[in-house]
Motif scaffolding. Structure first.
Motif, PDB file in Angstrom:
ATOM      1  N   ARG A 102      40.715 -25.929   5.137  1.00 12.03           N
ATOM      2  CA  ARG A 102      39.932 -26.074   3.915  1.00 12.03           C
ATOM      3  C   ARG A 102      40.738 -26.841   2.870  1.00 12.03           C
ATOM      4  NH1 ARG A 102      36.201 -20.509   3.709  1.00 12.03           N
ATOM      5  NH2 ARG A 102      34.908 -21.259   5.421  1.00 12.03           N
ATOM      6  N   ASP A 262      39.381 -16.352   3.177  1.00  3.02           N
ATOM      7  CA  ASP A 262      37.981 -16.467   2.779  1.00  3.02           C
ATOM      8  C   ASP A 262      37.871 -16.433   1.257  1.00  3.02           C
ATOM      9  OD1 ASP A 262      35.136 -16.453   2.961  1.00  3.02           O
ATOM     10  OD2 ASP A 262      35.179 -14.282   2.610  1.00  3.02           O
ATOM     11  N   ASP A 266      37.323 -19.963  -1.821  1.00  2.00           N
ATOM     12  CA  ASP A 266      36.266 -20.155  -2.819  1.00  2.00           C
ATOM     13  C   ASP A 266      36.906 -20.453  -4.179  1.00  2.00           C
ATOM     14  OD1 ASP A 266      34.214 -19.587  -0.924  1.00  2.00           O
ATOM     15  OD2 ASP A 266      33.035 -18.506  -2.431  1.00  2.00           O
ATOM     16  N   VAL A 294      32.121 -25.019   2.956  1.00  2.00           N
ATOM     17  CA  VAL A 294      32.664 -23.684   2.676  1.00  2.00           C
ATOM     18  C   VAL A 294      31.553 -22.756   2.164  1.00  2.00           C
ATOM     19  CG1 VAL A 294      34.252 -22.391   1.166  1.00  2.00           C
ATOM     20  CG2 VAL A 294      35.005 -24.530   2.216  1.00  2.00           C
TER      21      VAL A 294
HETATM   22 MN    MN Z   1      33.513 -17.534   2.407  1.00  2.80          MN
END
Ligand code: MN
Ligand code: NAD
Ligand code: IPM
Length: 370
Positions: A102, A262, A266, A294
């Motif tokens: 990410r 996770d 964000d 995402v």
């Molecule tokens: Mn997520």
């Protein structure tokens, strides 16, 4: 000819995937990239009509393709977890994509921080272990619970037997990190650091409380740090949340166990302009990858043409790069940058375009870039 398996999924997943496919068409028009798309309709509608999530023959078809492109799963009409675990996590597990990449970089004009300095972060989220093993239950009555999971050579069995009702209903979730799981995760993180010329890897954990799993993970990372000759820095996840807001430029390669990964990705997304511009790649060296934004299905804006397709389009760019079309990938991500700098965006970035118009704007830039 590359074969791409496409799962639009739910909510805005469908809208952003449609916009992205238009961009892939534009790429294919003026490059050596050629593809065929096979669509799969796993998601809320199917589940509500026949109670099924994703079928075994579909999973086989996904692993036989060159890449999987996914929108998002999740619907307010379906109990939380059914689609997310039944489709999304199931695919990640089936493909064995133990890394979730990410990237987060400073995008001029989009960073919400006051006086931001340039930052370029590679969030490397472990994607198969930790609290995502599926070893959990709501135990609210008498019974016996047996849970099993196999990771590489490690077989994990947990059983509980309640001949009488538990004193009170309870739920539990087990987080597991295996040595081999931590080793492949560390190898990946240190390889990225080596390839990008970074001088350290930052490992985020909560080794001051969850000593069992994160203690083992630290030992493995320490050994890999020696092996690669690259420094290792520890950050507790609470302090990391603070540091990412205060000074993201301090970091480069950031390795995160699954659950903290996770959460903090964000936060990372917001640093670069939001979920609307944040892509991700589920990968395993040598295996079929799965590429997705995402963000989730965003039921609050679904069906209104408000969703920003750039995150999905940038995920498509990561997919192009993964299947051998690096130059084309760069053209797509440059096209997104061009749209952002010209204000050709959806409302979340201050523009006036709809999802499909923003997708077409990127496709036009791709066409113009040849
Ligand atoms: Mn997520
Ligand atoms: P979400 O990411 O769907 O949305 C969070 C907020 O960001 C919402 O206000 C939404 O409108 C906004 N947003 C997200 N993507 C956007 C975009 N492209 N353009 C503009 N605004 C955007 O998270 P949530 O609301 O917590 O979850 C909704 C559903 O999605 C749940 O069922 C959840 O489980 C699921 N989910 C799925 C995935 C996935 O499939 N990879 C990821 C996260 C959440
Ligand atoms: C994500 C999502 C998923 C995750 C959910 C929907 C299972 O939040 O991709 O970030 O937790 O990995």
């Amino acid at each position: 000819m590359r074969r791409i398996a496409v799962l639009p999924g739910d909510g805005i997943g469908k809208e952003v995937v449609e916009a992205s496919m238009g961009v892939l068409d534009a790429v294919a028009e003026n490059s050596s990239f050629a593809f065929s798309a096979e669509y799969f309709d796993a998601g809320a509608e199917r589940y509500l009509s026949d109670g099924s999530t994703i079928h075994d023959d579909e999973l086989r078809a996904l692993s036989a393709s060159d890449a999987v492109f996914l929108g998002a799963l999740g619907d307010p009409r379906v109990k939380p977890g059914v689609l997310e675990k039944g489709v999304l996590i199931r695919i990640r597990t089936h493909l064995g994509t133990y890394i979730n990449l990410r990237p987060v970089r400073m995008r001029p004009g989009l960073c919400p921080l006051r006086d931001p300095r340039h930052f370029d972060l590679d969030f490397i989220r472990e994607n198969s272990e930790d609290f995502y093993m599926g070893l959990g239950l709501e135990a609210d009555g008498p019974g016996a619970f047996g849970l099993g999971s196999v990771r590489d050579n490690a077989r994990i069995d947990i059983s509980m037997d309640f001949s009488v009702e538990p004193v009170q209903p309870f739920g539990f979730e087990v987080g597991i990190i295996t040595r081999s799981g931590a080793e492949r995760f560390a190898d990946y993180a240190f390889s990225v650091a080596r390839d990008k010329g970074r001088d350290k890897v930052t490992l985020v954990d909560k080794a001051n409380v969850c000593t069992g799993i994160y203690g083992l993970q630290r030992k493995v990372f320490e050994a890999k740090s020696e092996e690669y000759g690259i420094d290792l820095e520890y950050m507790y996840v609470d302090a990391m949340a603070m540091a990412l807001v205060r000074a993201p430029q301090r970091f480069g390669v950031v390795a995160l166990p699954n659950l903290f990964g996770d959460v903090l990705t964000d936060l990372g997304a917001e640093l670069q302009g939001g979920l609307g511009v944040s892509p991700s790649a589920n990968v395993r060296p040598g295996g079929t990858g799965m590429f997705e934004p995402v963000h989730g299905s965003a039921p609050d804006i679904a069906g209104k043409g408000l969703a920003n397709p750039f995150a999905a389009i940038l995920a498509a760019a990561m997919m192009l790069s993964d299947i051998g079309f690096r130059e084309e990938a760069d053209r797509v991500s440059d096209a997104v940058d061009a749209c952002i700098s010209k204000g050709r965006t959806t409302p979340d970035l201050g523009g006036k375009l709809s999802t499909s118009e923003a997708g077409k704007a990127v496709a036009d830039e791709v066409r113009a870039s040849k």
